[in-house]
Design an enzyme around this catalytic site. Structure first.
Site, mmCIF file in Angstrom:
data_model
loop_
_atom_site.group_PDB
_atom_site.id
_atom_site.type_symbol
_atom_site.label_atom_id
_atom_site.label_comp_id
_atom_site.label_asym_id
_atom_site.label_seq_id
_atom_site.Cartn_x
_atom_site.Cartn_y
_atom_site.Cartn_z
ATOM 1 C CG HIS A 46 -77.431 -11.089 25.125
ATOM 2 N ND1 HIS A 46 -77.497 -10.000 24.299
ATOM 3 C CD2 HIS A 46 -76.303 -11.765 24.778
ATOM 4 C CE1 HIS A 46 -76.457 -10.016 23.469
ATOM 5 N NE2 HIS A 46 -75.732 -11.073 23.733
ATOM 6 C CD GLU A 48 -80.493 -7.082 27.698
ATOM 7 O OE1 GLU A 48 -79.727 -8.067 27.838
ATOM 8 O OE2 GLU A 48 -80.201 -6.100 27.020
ATOM 9 C CB CYS A 76 -78.123 -6.302 21.458
ATOM 10 S SG CYS A 76 -78.911 -7.920 21.683
ATOM 11 C CB CYS A 79 -82.024 -7.824 24.412
ATOM 12 S SG CYS A 79 -80.881 -9.187 24.770
#
Lengths: 145, 145
Positions: A46, A48, A76, A79
């Site tokens: 992801h 992040e 999410c 993260c």
């Protein structure tokens, strides 16, 4: 956030859900990253987590105490948890994520008792951040039909 | 879980909080890892995230649909979120973590509405898993005093 949006555009161009993230310390950009879960074939890619990973490498430690994270979509749970674990004190995100957002939409991970609590603001450049994501999913539906 | 405990022991020997994780597919061990946040100088180097990262690399995709994760301590929000993101259907953990455990103790990340919901069991070889952690923190306090 403009820089995070540029990162999100890179994801878009690769056919990835367009999310971009930037870690800043003072005036300095420490790390930039974009979602590349499909092309990178890894659940940890992801925007992040990738940005936090790079920032830790760059600064030589797991605590990003003086850093700020900018990300185009509300983090999410994975993260948001990584942000807490890395002790990032300040987060700014663009679009809200009703289904999976872990700052304030689906969960409140930044307000956990007895844990580090990052400050955050949502809705930063919301229009630009969310329209890129909406466009992505609109195109994806078109391709499928 | 015995193999995850061996991984946790490696962390212990390095002066890291002793947590170990193993990803299994059928009868095959796909990935093993241990917490190395301090020595690796990175917030993402928890046992579970490292094991998931390696398993995605090994299997060539972000979905670990047919895998089971064994971990000696209840996953934190970051790691529980990574388990959900990687679509791991089954998790077994050892010691419960009242403060930061995100399966059932401090949070219920595996029961989020409209999201993937891994099945889990806690307390597997709990005595061995938790006594290693308790011993670690006891020694740490001794060194500090």
């Amino acid at each position: 956030m403009s820089l995070a949006l540029k990162e999100a555009q890179k994801a878009y161009d690769l056919g990835e859900v367009p999310v971009g993230a930037v870690v800043v310390k003072g005036d300095e950009v420490i790390a930039t990253a974009y979602n590349r879960r499909e092309t990178g074939k890894n659940a940890l890619y992801h925007a992040e987590t990738e940005a936090i990973f790079k920032a830790c490498e760059r600064l030589g430690g797991w605590r990003l105490w003086e850093c700020t994270l900018y990300v185009t979509l509300e983090p999410c749970p994975m993260c948001a948890g990584a942000i807490v674990n890395a002790r990032i004190p300040e987060v700014h995100f663009g679009a809200y994520d009703d289904k999976n957002g872990a700052c304030c939409s689906a969960l409140h991970l930044f307000n956990m008792e007895n844990n580090f609590q990052p400050k955050f603001t949502g809705g930063v450049m919301e229009e630009e951040c969310s329209s890129l994501i909406k466009e992505f999913f609109k195109n994806m539906r078109k391709k499928k039909s």
